[in-house]
Write an enzyme that holds these catalytic residues in place. Structure first.
Site, PDB file in Angstrom:
ATOM      1  N   GLY A 143       8.727 -25.903  -5.946  1.00  0.00           N
ATOM      2  CA  GLY A 143       9.980 -26.593  -5.714  1.00  0.00           C
ATOM      3  C   GLY A 143       9.914 -28.077  -6.008  1.00  0.00           C
ATOM      4  N   LEU A 148      -1.242 -25.146 -14.059  1.00  0.00           N
ATOM      5  CA  LEU A 148      -1.803 -24.487 -12.885  1.00  0.00           C
ATOM      6  C   LEU A 148      -0.743 -23.770 -12.072  1.00  0.00           C
ATOM      7  CD1 LEU A 148      -4.369 -27.143 -11.622  1.00  0.00           C
ATOM      8  CD2 LEU A 148      -4.892 -24.867 -12.486  1.00  0.00           C
ATOM      9  N   ASP A 150       4.861 -31.130   5.245  1.00  0.00           N
ATOM     10  CA  ASP A 150       5.129 -29.813   4.653  1.00  0.00           C
ATOM     11  C   ASP A 150       3.862 -28.963   4.664  1.00  0.00           C
ATOM     12  OD1 ASP A 150       6.457 -28.552   1.479  1.00  0.00           O
ATOM     13  OD2 ASP A 150       6.706 -27.843   3.531  1.00  0.00           O
TER      14      ASP A 150
END
Length: 677
Positions: free
Chosen positions: A28, A24, A144
């Site tokens: 990082g 997919l 994040d």
């Protein structure tokens, strides 16, 4: 629909009870796979890059700490989130299995369609805040939150990858700075402390990106972004009303002044208290999904190599306000997690670009008339550069880019009014000679989330836009040049090396045929010089070599060398050096200092040479008997038109010293040949 690629050699075929079927994506943190559960249901499996092998700490192994942390993630209620199914390790590498959400990321949608507007933006805000409220209620901090961690599924937005950074962090060192700089809170940058208020700050930054196409503290150099986050006020663009107020509160420097996710969600739902008889998270999920019959987020149509696709409006039927195309011609160093800004359009959704009869390009008549002397002054907004224009000029300034070490400003000319409008950064626009099309090329290639390079074509009358996939991301395409009939675009394909970019061929985009073709060519000795259309536009040319032996090569459109003109001197720059009618081309003279040479393309013989200032930069041809260059010895500097004896016929622009090379900034001026816009 999410784009998938086949599994690569070395990829696992099975993880636990899950059979991996395709890739997919990759980021990082690791690689994400599409997999089938034993029940046949599709799931997403993220195999993290960071290994967990190592010494034990406190009697608990690193894998044990990871599994303990990820077990908490399963407690997050599936309100506008991708639910975590299970976690584990494979040969020391952790993995997480989660619900598979079909749909593009917010990053991809804004890049392709432009900023979100009205109801669609509101639903995004409600859905993502609902997700944060659910995440925080389970005792988890996302850490994040950013546009690429928001999926726009068919039942509304879904937040993914919550808590993974914390799980890895706890299993490794227990501390460290984790996040994406443009979306990190001040306390995250200064102390690495990450509590729920940091997620609210990241949410505010993400909503600004969704509404404007850029984060509120910029996206250039890392030091500049960090400085703005710590000390400057956010740029909220055109946000209005209660949503602007909430976002501004979430972007407060002091985390204690930011609202909690639950309070923020109630403000978005229009209530300071929980709606009577309704669970707050259920209410938020219902609004985000738009109800049973509400509009669904359109999946991003990702084209195959050389294919063109249309970009639908992202406004649920309303026409968003104009956001001008981005301008860019000078690359800036950027930290990781950079992005390319999208653009919005008006008008109906297109199904294909208008097809015209291709045919051979018509010959261009030679024009040698002297420049008109009577001019009107035009001041560029945000700059002190002054243009001196005449309606009879064969060229017109259409794009200006001004860059500094901290920011990039682009200006694109309105085809109706002739005024220059502010454009977003980090893309290079190019207006077609007939004025009907704008091509927009991202030039910060590493920041593109897609695994391929592409160019946008915008039909200026209707503002429909099309995305043409050029090459896989291993090659990068720069230096776009329109053909004289506005039917094709030529780009140079480069391969990155330790010594810089090396040209390996060229791409030709056929607007009428709706496709791009990559052609490899022997560009030995070209040292970065781009390809350009040769006379007749059935061949292309490229400078090669350096010093007195430098020359010009001509290739056919299959990449075969058909002619070489040696010993004519070096290229003067990266713009097209061949005259409008195709009879002459320019070089720096091989046998004289501070001199420009004009060569006959058919014979290779020198037609003229003339002296230029010791410090100058050539812009290109004004007409077939006059050349434009910037005289850098003047103060202010001047863009002048000279004849082939070097005599100045007219000043086109005055450029102040603070808007030129070697000063705090640099301005790049791009002229488009008429017919007029």
């Amino acid at each position: 629909m999410n784009s998938t690629t086949p599994l690569r050699p070395g990829d696992p075929s099975q993880i636990g009870d899950y059979e991996l079927t395709a890739r997919l994506g990759e980021g990082g943190q690791g690689s994400v796979f599409l997999a089938a559960a034993p029940s046949g249901e599709r799931v997403a499996v993220k195999v993290l890059r960071q290994g967990l092998a190592g010494p034990e700490a406190g009697g608990v192994s690193a894998p044990g700490r990871f599994l303990r942390e990820t077990e908490i993630l399963r407690r997050v209620a599936p309100f506008c989130t991708a639910q975590v199914v299970e976690s584990g390790t494979l040969d020391g590498r952790p993995y997480i299995v989660s619900e598979y959400i079909e749909g593009p990321t917010l990053q991809q949608v804004v890049d392709a369609e432009g900023p979100l507007r009205d109801t669609r933006l509101r639903r995004l805000a409600v859905g993502t805040m609902t997700a944060l409220a659910a995440i925080h209620r389970a005792g988890v901090v996302h850490r994040d939150f950013k546009p690429s961690n928001v999926l726009l599924g068919r039942d509304g937005p879904r937040v993914i990858d919550f808590g993974i950074a914390r799980a890895l962090d706890a299993a490794a060192t227990g501390s460290g700075v984790v996040g994406t700089p443009p979306y990190m809170a001040p306390e995250q940058l200064e102390t690495a402390t990450v509590e729920p208020p940091a997620d609210l700050f990241a949410w505010g930054s993400t909503m600004v990106f969704a509404a404007t196409g850029r984060p509120p503290f910029g996206m250039d150099s890392l030091p500049a972004v960090v400085n703005r986050i710590l000390h400057r006020e956010p740029d909220l663009g055109g946000l209005q009303g209660d949503l602007r107020e909430l976002i501004a509160d979430c972007l407060a420097k002091d985390p204690s002044r930011r609202p909690a996710a639950r309070e923020a969600l109630m403000r978005l739902l229009g209530a300071r208290e929980r709606p009577a008889g309704t669970d707050l998270l259920s209410a938020g999920s219902a609004v985000a999904a738009g109800g049973a019959a509400g509009p669904r987020a359109a999946p991003l149509n990702v084209p195959a190599a050389g294919e063109i696709t249309t970009v639908p409006r992202g406004d649920g039927g309303r026409s968003p306000s104009r956001a001008w195309l981005a301008g860019g011609a000078v690359a800036l160093a950027l930290a990781s997690a950079a992005m390319v800004y999208g653009l919005s359009t008006r008008g109906g959704t297109a199904t294909a670009p208008p097809r015209t009869s291709a045919g051979p390009p018509k010959p261009v008549a030679e024009v040698t008339a002297a420049p008109a002397s009577k001019t009107d002054d035009v001041r560029l907004p945000g700059l002190k550069t002054t243009l001196h224009e005449n309606p009879a000029d064969p060229v017109r300034l259409t794009t200006v880019i001004y860059t500094t070490g901290k920011e990039s400003k682009g200006y694109l000319r309105d085809p109706a009014s002739g005024r220059f409008e502010s454009a977003g950064p980090f893309q290079e626009p190019l207006i077609s000679p007939d004025g009907k099309w704008a091509a927009v090329l991202p030039w910060l290639k590493d920041s593109i989330p897609q695994p391929y390079d592409f160019i946008r074509l915008i039909e200026r009358a209707s503002e429909r836009q099309f995305i043409v996939r050029l090459t896989d991301k291993r090659l990068q395409n720069f230096n776009p040049h329109w053909s004289s009939d506005s039917r094709r675009l030529l780009l140079t394909s480069f391969q990155a090396t330790t010594e810089g970019r090396r040209p390996v061929g060229f791409a030709v985009v056929d607007v009428a045929g709706a496709k791009a073709s990559l052609v490899t060519a022997d560009a030995q000795g070209a040292t970065g010089a781009p390809f350009m259309w040769a006379p007749g536009e059935t061949t292309v040319a490229q400078y090669y070599g350096s010093g007195p032996r430098a020359g010009l090569r001509v290739f056919d459109l299959r990449g075969k060398t058909v002619r070489t003109i040696p010993g004519v001197g070096e290229a003067y720059g990266t713009e097209g050096a061949i005259s409008p009618a195709g009879k002459s081309f320019l070089t720096t003279c091989p046998d004289a200092y501070a001199a420009m040479c004009v060569w006959d393309f058919a014979t290779g013989r020198r037609r003229a040479s003339f002296s230029v200032p010791k410090s100058y930069s050539t812009i290109g041809w004004f007409n077939d008997a006059h050349v434009m260059y910037r005289d850098q010895t003047k103060s202010p500097q001047q863009i002048v038109v000279v004849d082939l004896k070097g005599k100045v016929a007219r000043v086109l622009a005055d450029v102040p010293s603070n808007e030129v090379d070697g000063a705090p900034g640099r301005s790049t001026h791009r002229f488009t040949r008429t017919p007029r816009l």
